[in-house]
Design a protein around this motif. Structure first.
Motif, PDB file in Angstrom:
ATOM      1  N   ASP A 162     -83.945  -2.348   9.510  1.00  0.00           N
ATOM      2  CA  ASP A 162     -84.144  -3.273  10.634  1.00  0.00           C
ATOM      3  C   ASP A 162     -84.823  -4.554  10.173  1.00  0.00           C
ATOM      4  OD1 ASP A 162     -82.965  -1.560  12.455  1.00  0.00           O
ATOM      5  OD2 ASP A 162     -84.862  -0.826  13.280  1.00  0.00           O
ATOM      6  N   ALA A 163     -85.822  -4.442   9.301  1.00  0.00           N
ATOM      7  CA  ALA A 163     -86.534  -5.620   8.800  1.00  0.00           C
ATOM      8  C   ALA A 163     -85.604  -6.500   7.963  1.00  0.00           C
ATOM      9  CB  ALA A 163     -87.747  -5.192   7.981  1.00  0.00           C
ATOM     10  N   LEU A 164     -84.865  -5.887   7.036  1.00  0.00           N
ATOM     11  CA  LEU A 164     -83.968  -6.666   6.185  1.00  0.00           C
ATOM     12  C   LEU A 164     -82.892  -7.389   6.990  1.00  0.00           C
ATOM     13  CD1 LEU A 164     -83.461  -4.306   3.118  1.00  0.00           C
ATOM     14  CD2 LEU A 164     -84.559  -6.563   3.129  1.00  0.00           C
ATOM     15  N   ARG A 165     -82.397  -6.762   8.045  1.00  0.00           N
ATOM     16  CA  ARG A 165     -81.337  -7.374   8.851  1.00  0.00           C
ATOM     17  C   ARG A 165     -81.826  -8.608   9.600  1.00  0.00           C
ATOM     18  NH1 ARG A 165     -78.301  -3.426  12.447  1.00  0.00           N
ATOM     19  NH2 ARG A 165     -76.901  -5.198  12.525  1.00  0.00           N
ATOM     20  N   GLU A 166     -83.130  -8.751   9.735  1.00  0.00           N
ATOM     21  CA  GLU A 166     -83.688  -9.910  10.418  1.00  0.00           C
ATOM     22  C   GLU A 166     -84.127 -11.002   9.448  1.00  0.00           C
ATOM     23  OE1 GLU A 166     -86.579  -8.718  13.290  1.00  0.00           O
ATOM     24  OE2 GLU A 166     -85.214  -7.245  14.171  1.00  0.00           O
TER      25      GLU A 166
ATOM     26  N   ARG B  23     -93.497   0.589   6.164  1.00  0.00           N
ATOM     27  CA  ARG B  23     -94.554   1.389   5.561  1.00  0.00           C
ATOM     28  C   ARG B  23     -93.877   2.490   4.760  1.00  0.00           C
ATOM     29  NH1 ARG B  23     -93.460   5.827   7.651  1.00  0.00           N
ATOM     30  NH2 ARG B  23     -92.866   6.126   9.800  1.00  0.00           N
ATOM     31  N   GLY B  24     -94.482   2.884   3.671  1.00  0.00           N
ATOM     32  CA  GLY B  24     -93.972   4.012   2.908  1.00  0.00           C
ATOM     33  C   GLY B  24     -92.636   3.779   2.232  1.00  0.00           C
ATOM     34  N   VAL B  25     -92.395   2.553   1.740  1.00  0.00           N
ATOM     35  CA  VAL B  25     -91.159   2.288   1.003  1.00  0.00           C
ATOM     36  C   VAL B  25     -91.483   1.705  -0.370  1.00  0.00           C
ATOM     37  CG1 VAL B  25     -89.706   1.971   3.047  1.00  0.00           C
ATOM     38  CG2 VAL B  25     -90.817   0.000   2.025  1.00  0.00           C
ATOM     39  N   ARG B  26     -90.637   2.033  -1.329  1.00  0.00           N
ATOM     40  CA  ARG B  26     -90.742   1.516  -2.684  1.00  0.00           C
ATOM     41  C   ARG B  26     -89.340   1.125  -3.117  1.00  0.00           C
ATOM     42  NH1 ARG B  26     -93.200   5.359  -1.031  1.00  0.00           N
ATOM     43  NH2 ARG B  26     -91.613   6.930  -1.418  1.00  0.00           N
ATOM     44  N   SER B  27     -89.242   0.184  -4.072  1.00  0.00           N
ATOM     45  CA  SER B  27     -87.910  -0.221  -4.508  1.00  0.00           C
ATOM     46  C   SER B  27     -87.863  -0.521  -5.994  1.00  0.00           C
ATOM     47  CB  SER B  27     -87.441  -1.453  -3.730  1.00  0.00           C
ATOM     48  OG  SER B  27     -88.162  -2.598  -4.125  1.00  0.00           O
TER      49      SER B  27
ATOM     50  N   ALA C 288     -87.276 -18.642  -1.765  1.00  0.00           N
ATOM     51  CA  ALA C 288     -86.594 -18.079  -0.592  1.00  0.00           C
ATOM     52  C   ALA C 288     -86.936 -16.605  -0.429  1.00  0.00           C
ATOM     53  CB  ALA C 288     -85.090 -18.274  -0.712  1.00  0.00           C
ATOM     54  N   PHE C 289     -86.903 -15.868  -1.523  1.00  0.00           N
ATOM     55  CA  PHE C 289     -87.166 -14.432  -1.443  1.00  0.00           C
ATOM     56  C   PHE C 289     -88.620 -14.152  -1.087  1.00  0.00           C
ATOM     57  CE2 PHE C 289     -87.563 -10.064  -2.945  1.00  0.00           C
ATOM     58  CZ  PHE C 289     -86.427  -9.514  -2.387  1.00  0.00           C
ATOM     59  N   THR C 290     -89.549 -14.875  -1.730  1.00  0.00           N
ATOM     60  CA  THR C 290     -90.969 -14.620  -1.471  1.00  0.00           C
ATOM     61  C   THR C 290     -91.438 -15.189  -0.138  1.00  0.00           C
ATOM     62  OG1 THR C 290     -91.629 -16.568  -2.745  1.00  0.00           O
ATOM     63  CG2 THR C 290     -91.557 -14.457  -3.915  1.00  0.00           C
ATOM     64  N   THR C 291     -90.694 -16.129   0.414  1.00  0.00           N
ATOM     65  CA  THR C 291     -91.066 -16.736   1.689  1.00  0.00           C
ATOM     66  C   THR C 291     -90.376 -16.079   2.884  1.00  0.00           C
ATOM     67  OG1 THR C 291     -91.394 -18.850   0.587  1.00  0.00           O
ATOM     68  CG2 THR C 291     -91.140 -18.915   2.970  1.00  0.00           C
ATOM     69  N   HIS C 292     -89.084 -15.751   2.726  1.00  0.00           N
ATOM     70  CA  HIS C 292     -88.296 -15.299   3.875  1.00  0.00           C
ATOM     71  C   HIS C 292     -87.982 -13.810   3.902  1.00  0.00           C
ATOM     72  CE1 HIS C 292     -87.740 -19.447   4.967  1.00  0.00           C
ATOM     73  NE2 HIS C 292     -87.251 -19.712   3.773  1.00  0.00           N
ATOM     74  N   VAL C 293     -88.085 -13.133   2.775  1.00  0.00           N
ATOM     75  CA  VAL C 293     -87.700 -11.718   2.742  1.00  0.00           C
ATOM     76  C   VAL C 293     -88.918 -10.808   2.547  1.00  0.00           C
ATOM     77  CG1 VAL C 293     -86.245  -9.987   1.616  1.00  0.00           C
ATOM     78  CG2 VAL C 293     -85.400 -12.337   1.895  1.00  0.00           C
ATOM     79  N   LEU C 294     -89.653 -10.985   1.479  1.00  0.00           N
ATOM     80  CA  LEU C 294     -90.784 -10.096   1.196  1.00  0.00           C
ATOM     81  C   LEU C 294     -91.816 -10.018   2.315  1.00  0.00           C
ATOM     82  CD1 LEU C 294     -91.503 -10.548  -2.622  1.00  0.00           C
ATOM     83  CD2 LEU C 294     -90.483  -8.598  -1.433  1.00  0.00           C
ATOM     84  N   PRO C 295     -92.224 -11.135   2.930  1.00  0.00           N
ATOM     85  CA  PRO C 295     -93.227 -11.021   3.990  1.00  0.00           C
ATOM     86  C   PRO C 295     -92.759 -10.161   5.172  1.00  0.00           C
ATOM     87  CG  PRO C 295     -93.063 -13.291   3.265  1.00  0.00           C
ATOM     88  CD  PRO C 295     -91.930 -12.546   2.617  1.00  0.00           C
ATOM     89  N   VAL C 296     -91.477 -10.195   5.475  1.00  0.00           N
ATOM     90  CA  VAL C 296     -90.952  -9.387   6.582  1.00  0.00           C
ATOM     91  C   VAL C 296     -90.970  -7.905   6.197  1.00  0.00           C
ATOM     92  CG1 VAL C 296     -88.945  -8.945   8.048  1.00  0.00           C
ATOM     93  CG2 VAL C 296     -89.571 -11.299   7.464  1.00  0.00           C
ATOM     94  N   ILE C 297     -90.561  -7.602   4.975  1.00  0.00           N
ATOM     95  CA  ILE C 297     -90.606  -6.208   4.515  1.00  0.00           C
ATOM     96  C   ILE C 297     -92.035  -5.690   4.560  1.00  0.00           C
ATOM     97  CG2 ILE C 297     -90.300  -4.690   2.513  1.00  0.00           C
ATOM     98  CD1 ILE C 297     -87.958  -6.537   1.676  1.00  0.00           C
TER      99      ILE C 297
END
Length: 121
Positions: A82-86, A47-51, A33-42
């Protein structure tokens, strides 16, 4: 006061709590779920984010995890949110309990000081 107007990176401490839907999944289903629905959107929308991600459920009942984000600037941070909220991450897999956003040693930048509150022993 310093006249330095170059923007420091933005750091956000995203305090989250897992939802029953997330906990009902197997570990393999969560990874998928995370690698399919969340990471690709991020990756596509930011750009320019790290976590960094911290588990806290064994110390807190209110917050199960803390996701620390560093963004190059406020626009990069806005694009991230904005990306995470979608994605299903936001309020489906995790409840966002709080967002604590700041800049490291902002007072030092404002007053042209060395970072006095950053300590290494």
């Amino acid at each position: 006061m310093s006249a330095d107007r170059t923007g420091p990176p933005v750091t956000a401490f995203m305090l989250v709590k897992t939802t029953p839907e997330w906990l009902a999944m197997t570990v393999d289903e969560r990874v998928r779920a995370f690698t399919t629905h969340v990471l690709p959107v991020i990756e596509a929308r930011t750009r320019g984010v790290r976590s960094r991600f911290y588990d806290t459920e064994f110390y807190s009942a209110r917050v199960t995890d803390i996701w620390v984000w560093e963004a190059d600037d406020h626009d990069a941070y806005r694009l991230l949110i904005d990306a995470l909220r979608e994605t299903p991450f936001w309020d489906r897999y995790f409840e966002v309990v709080d967002l604590l956003v700041g800049t490291e040693n902002g007072y030092a930048r404002t007053y042209g000081l060395k970072p006095l509150a950053t300590v290494t022993t």
